[in-house]
Design a protein around this motif. Sequence first.
Motif, PDB file in Angstrom:
ATOM      1  N   VAL A   7       0.862  -1.179   0.000  1.00 56.59           N
ATOM      2  CA  VAL A   7       0.000   0.000   0.000  1.00 56.59           C
ATOM      3  C   VAL A   7       0.901   1.232   0.000  1.00 56.59           C
ATOM      4  N   ILE A   8       0.749   2.056  -1.009  1.00 59.09           N
ATOM      5  CA  ILE A   8       1.540   3.282  -1.116  1.00 59.09           C
ATOM      6  C   ILE A   8       0.629   4.458  -0.792  1.00 59.09           C
ATOM      7  N   TYR A   9       0.964   5.181   0.265  1.00 57.90           N
ATOM      8  CA  TYR A   9       0.197   6.378   0.597  1.00 57.90           C
ATOM      9  C   TYR A   9       0.661   7.498  -0.329  1.00 57.90           C
ATOM     10  N   GLY A  10      -0.181   7.850  -1.295  1.00 57.34           N
ATOM     11  CA  GLY A  10       0.214   8.879  -2.239  1.00 57.34           C
ATOM     12  C   GLY A  10      -0.783   9.018  -3.372  1.00 57.34           C
ATOM     13  N   ASP A  11      -0.524  10.005  -4.202  1.00 61.67           N
ATOM     14  CA  ASP A  11      -1.342  10.309  -5.374  1.00 61.67           C
ATOM     15  C   ASP A  11      -0.973   9.333  -6.486  1.00 61.67           C
ATOM     16  N   SER A  12      -1.912   8.498  -6.881  1.00 61.54           N
ATOM     17  CA  SER A  12      -1.623   7.445  -7.860  1.00 61.54           C
ATOM     18  C   SER A  12      -1.201   8.000  -9.215  1.00 61.54           C
ATOM     19  N   GLN A  13      -1.503   9.288  -9.489  1.00 56.88           N
ATOM     20  CA  GLN A  13      -1.142   9.889 -10.769  1.00 56.88           C
ATOM     21  C   GLN A  13       0.194  10.623 -10.719  1.00 56.88           C
ATOM     22  N   HIS A  14       0.788  10.719  -9.540  1.00 55.44           N
ATOM     23  CA  HIS A  14       2.074  11.402  -9.428  1.00 55.44           C
ATOM     24  C   HIS A  14       3.179  10.513  -9.988  1.00 55.44           C
ATOM     25  N   SER A  15       4.154  11.119 -10.667  1.00 50.60           N
ATOM     26  CA  SER A  15       5.184  10.337 -11.350  1.00 50.60           C
ATOM     27  C   SER A  15       5.995   9.481 -10.380  1.00 50.60           C
ATOM     28  N   GLU A  16       6.273   9.980  -9.181  1.00 46.83           N
ATOM     29  CA  GLU A  16       7.007   9.165  -8.208  1.00 46.83           C
ATOM     30  C   GLU A  16       6.212   7.929  -7.830  1.00 46.83           C
TER      31      GLU A  16
ATOM     32  N   SER B 185       5.139   5.279   1.870  1.00 46.79           N
ATOM     33  CA  SER B 185       4.546   6.552   1.477  1.00 46.79           C
ATOM     34  C   SER B 185       5.299   7.182   0.323  1.00 46.79           C
ATOM     35  N   GLN B 186       4.575   7.921  -0.486  1.00 43.45           N
ATOM     36  CA  GLN B 186       5.192   8.897  -1.388  1.00 43.45           C
ATOM     37  C   GLN B 186       6.077   9.787  -0.519  1.00 43.45           C
ATOM     38  N   THR B 187       7.281  10.071  -0.955  1.00 45.58           N
ATOM     39  CA  THR B 187       8.262  10.699  -0.070  1.00 45.58           C
ATOM     40  C   THR B 187       7.894  12.108   0.363  1.00 45.58           C
ATOM     41  N   THR B 188       7.019  12.788  -0.386  1.00 44.77           N
ATOM     42  CA  THR B 188       6.732  14.198  -0.106  1.00 44.77           C
ATOM     43  C   THR B 188       5.438  14.420   0.677  1.00 44.77           C
ATOM     44  N   GLN B 189       4.828  13.365   1.186  1.00 45.62           N
ATOM     45  CA  GLN B 189       3.601  13.542   1.960  1.00 45.62           C
ATOM     46  C   GLN B 189       3.910  14.073   3.366  1.00 45.62           C
ATOM     47  N   ARG B 190       2.888  14.569   4.044  1.00 47.30           N
ATOM     48  CA  ARG B 190       3.047  15.067   5.407  1.00 47.30           C
ATOM     49  C   ARG B 190       3.060  13.909   6.387  1.00 47.30           C
ATOM     50  N   ALA B 191       3.941  13.997   7.387  1.00 53.03           N
ATOM     51  CA  ALA B 191       4.082  12.925   8.369  1.00 53.03           C
ATOM     52  C   ALA B 191       2.773  12.665   9.111  1.00 53.03           C
ATOM     53  N   GLU B 192       2.062  13.742   9.493  1.00 49.14           N
ATOM     54  CA  GLU B 192       0.815  13.580  10.235  1.00 49.14           C
ATOM     55  C   GLU B 192      -0.232  12.844   9.403  1.00 49.14           C
ATOM     56  N   SER B 193      -0.286  13.161   8.120  1.00 48.09           N
ATOM     57  CA  SER B 193      -1.262  12.515   7.243  1.00 48.09           C
ATOM     58  C   SER B 193      -0.925  11.040   7.028  1.00 48.09           C
ATOM     59  N   PHE B 194       0.368  10.743   6.868  1.00 42.88           N
ATOM     60  CA  PHE B 194       0.795   9.355   6.695  1.00 42.88           C
ATOM     61  C   PHE B 194       0.484   8.547   7.954  1.00 42.88           C
ATOM     62  N   ALA B 195       0.749   9.131   9.125  1.00 44.72           N
ATOM     63  CA  ALA B 195       0.477   8.433  10.377  1.00 44.72           C
ATOM     64  C   ALA B 195      -1.007   8.105  10.522  1.00 44.72           C
ATOM     65  N   SER B 196      -1.861   9.061  10.159  1.00 50.44           N
ATOM     66  CA  SER B 196      -3.303   8.823  10.236  1.00 50.44           C
ATOM     67  C   SER B 196      -3.721   7.724   9.262  1.00 50.44           C
ATOM     68  N   PHE B 197      -3.166   7.744   8.064  1.00 50.40           N
ATOM     69  CA  PHE B 197      -3.462   6.732   7.049  1.00 50.40           C
ATOM     70  C   PHE B 197      -3.053   5.348   7.552  1.00 50.40           C
TER      71      PHE B 197
ATOM     72  N   VAL C  63       1.925  -7.191   9.033  1.00 46.86           N
ATOM     73  CA  VAL C  63       1.795  -5.814   8.566  1.00 46.86           C
ATOM     74  C   VAL C  63       3.156  -5.148   8.771  1.00 46.86           C
ATOM     75  N   ARG C  64       3.753  -4.722   7.671  1.00 51.93           N
ATOM     76  CA  ARG C  64       5.092  -4.127   7.713  1.00 51.93           C
ATOM     77  C   ARG C  64       4.995  -2.662   7.284  1.00 51.93           C
ATOM     78  N   ILE C  65       5.403  -1.764   8.153  1.00 51.76           N
ATOM     79  CA  ILE C  65       5.332  -0.325   7.879  1.00 51.76           C
ATOM     80  C   ILE C  65       6.747   0.234   7.811  1.00 51.76           C
ATOM     81  N   VAL C  66       7.044   0.928   6.722  1.00 51.25           N
ATOM     82  CA  VAL C  66       8.347   1.572   6.584  1.00 51.25           C
ATOM     83  C   VAL C  66       8.131   3.051   6.296  1.00 51.25           C
ATOM     84  N   ASN C  67       8.771   3.879   7.084  1.00 51.36           N
ATOM     85  CA  ASN C  67       8.669   5.323   6.890  1.00 51.36           C
ATOM     86  C   ASN C  67       9.583   5.738   5.743  1.00 51.36           C
ATOM     87  N   THR C  68       9.001   6.014   4.584  1.00 51.88           N
ATOM     88  CA  THR C  68       9.783   6.428   3.417  1.00 51.88           C
ATOM     89  C   THR C  68       9.669   7.933   3.155  1.00 51.88           C
TER      90      THR C  68
END
Length: 282
Positions: free
Chosen positions: A115-124, A161-173, A188-193
């Motif tokens: 699961v990637i927390y991020g905008d699916s249309q973003h190039s990264e 996560s997409q590298t440019t997301q906000r930490a608070e938003s990623f944590a909530s997700f 469940v494996r979580i890596v802070n990227t």
Amino acid sequence: MQIEKARELGLCYGVRRAVEMLRDASQKYGSLQTLGPLAHNRVLLQELECQGVTTVDSPEKLTGPVVVVPAHGIAPDIMDLLRERGFATVDTTCPNVAKAQSIASDMAQDGLTIVIYGDSQHSEVRGLLGWAREKGVASLDPCTLPFIGDSSASQKVGIISQTTQRAESFASFVQQVCGAVLATSREVRIVNTLCDATRRRQAAAAELARTVDAMVVIGGRNSANTRRLAETCAGLVETYLIETAEELDAALLRSKTRIGLTAGASTPDSSIEQVECRLRRL
């Protein structure tokens, strides 16, 4: 009027490194093409175009013989395609993005649904999905994940996560996804990227925003990290997102006594200098 700049702003290490690599490559090879924009900033791309660097949006449009991989990275199948077609590559992928790509690849090899927390249309994120192979899904909303609520599925889930997301938003997700899948998941494996430079810029912007009458955020409107900066500031003070000095609205800012200034990680030094200069003339 007093102008205060955030203690950290503008080009991050990854983008500055990419620009320097590109300039060295253009001196060596002459005109170059990047497969997708080097970074999401119109002014930066215009400056590079003056040096003979242009952008194409698909491998079919490349004229070669050298192609630049942008800072956001690309999927491994695209890289393989470039090599098969005989292109030499200048890979400017940000080291932080490359690390996230490696983590996604390792998770895929271990059989995890990624699961990637991020905008699916973003190039990264499109690149990260490629490194996850067929095992990846990208979303900003846990409710849209296809396996949420499927109690019959035995899951091994990895979250990055997409590298440019906000930490608070990623944590909530992460909290919401874990709450939904823990009962049926064997792992469940979580890596802070998240990019630390992005986090530091957001923290510096928030720190400054609490002490000024308004914030000006400089950067591309299609830049994820710039939008996160603007969102961070807007929650604290009146905030204006601009790409160039010409967009400053003097009527809105003349009444302010202290204005804060920050800029996205792909914003060139020239843009910051021009905006600061214009503000000081108000």
